[in-house]
Design a protein around this motif. Sequence first.
Motif, short mmCIF file in Angstrom:
data_model
loop_
_atom_site.label_atom_id
_atom_site.label_comp_id
_atom_site.label_asym_id
_atom_site.label_seq_id
_atom_site.Cartn_x
_atom_site.Cartn_y
_atom_site.Cartn_z
N PHE A 1 0.84 -1.20 0.00
CA PHE A 1 0.00 0.00 0.00
C PHE A 1 0.88 1.25 0.00
CE2 PHE A 1 -2.60 3.31 1.89
CZ PHE A 1 -3.78 3.16 1.19
N ASN B 1 1.58 4.42 -13.18
CA ASN B 1 0.67 4.81 -14.27
C ASN B 1 1.08 4.18 -15.58
OD1 ASN B 1 -1.36 6.38 -13.17
ND2 ASN B 1 -0.03 8.15 -13.00
N TYR C 1 0.34 0.53 -15.46
CA TYR C 1 -1.11 0.33 -15.45
C TYR C 1 -1.70 0.43 -16.85
CZ TYR C 1 -5.86 0.81 -13.50
OH TYR C 1 -7.18 0.63 -13.16
N ASN D 1 -0.65 -3.92 -9.18
CA ASN D 1 -1.37 -2.94 -8.38
C ASN D 1 -2.15 -3.57 -7.23
OD1 ASN D 1 -3.03 -4.11 -10.30
ND2 ASN D 1 -4.41 -2.35 -10.45
N ASP D 2 -1.88 -4.83 -6.96
CA ASP D 2 -2.44 -5.49 -5.79
C ASP D 2 -1.42 -5.32 -4.65
OD1 ASP D 2 -4.46 -8.03 -5.02
OD2 ASP D 2 -2.54 -8.00 -3.97
N THR D 3 -1.88 -4.88 -3.51
CA THR D 3 -0.95 -4.54 -2.41
C THR D 3 -0.11 -5.74 -1.97
OG1 THR D 3 -2.76 -4.88 -0.86
CG2 THR D 3 -2.30 -2.61 -1.49
N ILE D 4 -0.73 -6.92 -1.92
CA ILE D 4 0.00 -8.12 -1.49
C ILE D 4 1.06 -8.50 -2.53
CG2 ILE D 4 -0.21 -10.60 -1.04
CD1 ILE D 4 -1.35 -9.13 1.23
N LYS E 1 -7.62 9.91 -2.09
CA LYS E 1 -6.53 8.94 -2.15
C LYS E 1 -7.10 7.61 -1.71
CE LYS E 1 -1.73 10.13 -1.47
NZ LYS E 1 -0.65 10.30 -0.51
N PRO E 2 -6.66 6.50 -2.27
CA PRO E 2 -7.20 5.23 -1.79
C PRO E 2 -6.93 5.07 -0.29
CG PRO E 2 -5.77 4.92 -3.70
CD PRO E 2 -5.63 6.33 -3.28
N GLU E 3 -7.91 4.55 0.41
CA GLU E 3 -7.72 4.32 1.85
C GLU E 3 -7.38 2.86 2.06
OE1 GLU E 3 -11.34 5.63 3.61
OE2 GLU E 3 -10.98 7.69 2.95
N LYS E 4 -6.52 2.65 3.03
CA LYS E 4 -6.10 1.27 3.30
C LYS E 4 -7.29 0.50 3.88
CE LYS E 4 -2.36 -1.21 5.46
NZ LYS E 4 -1.34 -1.16 6.49
N GLU E 5 -7.57 -0.64 3.27
CA GLU E 5 -8.75 -1.41 3.68
C GLU E 5 -8.34 -2.64 4.48
OE1 GLU E 5 -10.55 -2.44 -0.01
OE2 GLU E 5 -11.09 -0.37 -0.49
N GLY F 1 -5.15 -9.20 -1.40
CA GLY F 1 -4.65 -7.83 -1.43
C GLY F 1 -5.72 -6.82 -1.79
N GLN F 2 -5.34 -5.57 -1.69
CA GLN F 2 -6.25 -4.49 -2.08
C GLN F 2 -5.77 -3.97 -3.44
OE1 GLN F 2 -6.26 -1.31 0.78
NE2 GLN F 2 -7.29 0.09 -0.61
N THR F 3 -6.72 -3.87 -4.37
CA THR F 3 -6.34 -3.41 -5.70
C THR F 3 -6.36 -1.89 -5.74
OG1 THR F 3 -7.32 -5.39 -6.61
CG2 THR F 3 -6.85 -3.63 -8.17
N ILE F 4 -5.26 -1.30 -6.16
CA ILE F 4 -5.16 0.16 -6.27
C ILE F 4 -5.26 0.53 -7.76
CG2 ILE F 4 -3.75 2.20 -5.71
CD1 ILE F 4 -4.45 0.55 -3.22
N HIS F 5 -6.14 1.48 -8.05
CA HIS F 5 -6.30 1.88 -9.45
C HIS F 5 -5.60 3.21 -9.72
CE1 HIS F 5 -9.06 -1.34 -10.41
NE2 HIS F 5 -9.59 -1.15 -9.22
N PHE F 6 -5.10 3.34 -10.93
CA PHE F 6 -4.38 4.56 -11.32
C PHE F 6 -5.09 5.22 -12.49
CE2 PHE F 6 -1.45 1.67 -9.32
CZ PHE F 6 -0.85 2.49 -8.38
N ALA F 7 -4.59 6.43 -12.81
CA ALA F 7 -5.22 7.15 -13.93
C ALA F 7 -5.00 6.38 -15.23
CB ALA F 7 -4.60 8.54 -14.03
#
Lengths: 175, 626
Positions: free
Chosen positions: A83, A97, A100, A111-114, B326-330, B337-343
């Motif tokens: 994260f 970016n 992505y 883009n997966d935190t793990i 901003k993405p918040e940590k879940e 995992g948590q998927t983070i998206h970008f532009a």
Amino acid sequence: MFILKLLSKLLKALQSADSPNQLAWGFALGAILGLTPLWNLHNILIILLIFILKVNLSSALFSLILFSLIAWIFDPLFHTLGFALLVQLPFLQSLWNLLYNAPVLSLSRFNDTIVMGSLFCSLILLVPNFLLFRWMVVLYRRTWNESVKKWRLAKILKSSKAVRFYQKVKFLGGK
Amino acid sequence: MRWKGFIPFLVLIGIVCVVSILFMDRWIEGGIEKTGEAIVGAKVEMDGLHFNLFNLSVEWDRFQVTDPKNTMQNLIEIGRTDFNMRSAALLRKWFVIEEITVADVRSGTERAYDGALPPKKQEAEESDEPGMLDHLKDQLQREIDQLPVMQLSSSDLTQKLNVDSLVQMADLKVLDRVDSLKTDLNQTSDEWNRFLSDFHPEEELKMIRDNITSIDPKGIKTVPELVAALGKVQSAQSTMQNLKETVDLKYREAHDDFDRFSYYPQHIDRWINEDYQRILQKAKLPDLSAQNIGKRLFGQEMVNRIQTWIDYYALIQKIIPEKKEKPEKEERPRLEGQTIHFADRHGWPSFLIEHLLLSGQTGSSDEQPGFVMQGEASGITSQPWIYGKPTVIDLRGARGEQRSLRITGSFDHTTTAIRDSIAFALQNIPLQNMAIAETPYLPSSISRGWADVNAFTRIAEGYFEMQIHVNGRDVAFGFESFEADNVLSQAIQKILAGLNRIDIQTNLYVRDAVVDFRLTSNLDQVVSNELKKMGSQALAEAETRIRQRIDQLSRDRITDLEHLLTQNQVAVLGPIDQYKKQSDAIRTLIDEKLQEVQADINQRQQGEAGDLQERAKSLLEDLFNQ
């Protein structure tokens, strides 16, 4: 059964003619497979490297299993680290970016935190792992090899008696 | 290098590919079902999904979404559907569907088995913190639950109103306050009485007056004697000055102390009024001007509908999420995992249906088709801030020739400040099935009637507004459980039986978590006018009795207080006023005496000077004549 087989192979590998480097690289690359989620694009490359480089397959397999357990323990750390890398470091945003928006690469689940956290850790640990495992192999061969060879368990494992015994018992069970 | 290693590698990759192709449909199905269940909170099932890797098309035989409120029924059921996905987007793991036609959509269809999630899974899905919408739902139900019981018995007002027990319950504050005032008065008076017992300036005043009165300038022969008398008067003036200062100070203090008590009648009136209002509250005398008849009759039904609507809106919010700075940590399960998206430079979100054409029916079967609906939606996306356009829906429905339904909505989540609006128009709906709350003095059903319903909702950050207008015509009420046991309730029955149109206006506003819910109707106005006429006399009597009882209880104590105040004022202020009067008089006497003596001295000095002049003149004349 599988574990016994694996231990047997590992013992054989440790006592084989394979160089400490081959064994240590096997461990180090297997650690990447174990620490990161297995079904990921980058692991295809790691598997390819394991197959085509002259690294020891048994040590890679053993390392994969060992580090899968370690990965479960360190999962929260990987999530936090992933994260931080993906969200909290502004200077990396342009790189993310780019990845992505790149075809196929975006399928890597970077883009997966793990995935990000564990991959980052395993890459950082690649060389230290290699050096550590090589030192351990050398130490084993110099100090422990002869003693371990005399152990009854080692003999059983090495001769695969346990494996054969298991197969017999399995057939007797009618399954 | 171990080039032979390529062979097992390729074999392994081949096996993985084959397995993936074999199980891909099941994996996609599972993924969609899992995501859907997380949104809905009940089972989501997809049957016969097939993903064609070569033309990137998807098709399914049946898609069911369980109604989380009734898990033996589907919220939505969709039949066979197929669509294509954009290949370039899929290569980046984005699911972009340009156009999809969904036909044969039905709602409320029966399920073959229970669609509830297992308890553990359900808990996990429902673990979200309650937000504004949950708070709103609870608050609305409280508004209805907390409506006071309707009182219409005119005899209750006059006969059962036990004023004494109410007064006892209310614990009149005015009595304690008057007692407290009395104690204060006694303490003040005691202090002054103690002072007056030690303070006796009469002797001194008398002595000064006697001394001053005894001085008679006319009786003094010589100027030096007069000057000595002047000194005596000045000495008396100085003594008097000190004494007068003390008397003046005490005079002021005593009057200030007792003036404080002179304002008590105003305080007592206020206290009596406060007690009176408190007793009125405890008495719960019905406010006949606001019986909330509309709210009583239709409130629960309206609240139920609004709550259902809020549930649907919450679903929409989950499907079209809000943008976060901003993405918040879940918090997430282990190894997930948590998927983070970008532009995205293509403007493609991770999931997008650009254009959806929809047709179906609200009824569960062909026998009960409900409204036959058709419409379209555009911009359905999981990341509206990337897509940059709001989600827009436009649905129309009809049932028979007369009934119609139209739903239009815009959900703008393109920025962090959401702006959603939904309009809903129903025409010619029958009112027979409209549930109304069973209240003893109100009708229990609507036996006939038709209505047009117009609703409008606007939602923004921390703000929620909903307006519903129901315009009913040709209405007839049913009075099956009506308790026409007194004049007032009989009057209501008569009034409502004569009404043939109803007009209900519901307004709901939420701003900064403060809920304002109002439901007004023409029934309230008509009925309250009639009740006011009949009930105002009974109410006025009850209120007068309470007022009289308070007055009666407090009267003795107030009289006692008045008497005590007069008594103490005479006892304390009488002597002090007397001292003040005496000291003022003596002071005046001294001032006059001083002027008199001074004038006599001046006169005699002038006379003596004239004599000396005459004598000097004659002596000089004698001298020159010689």
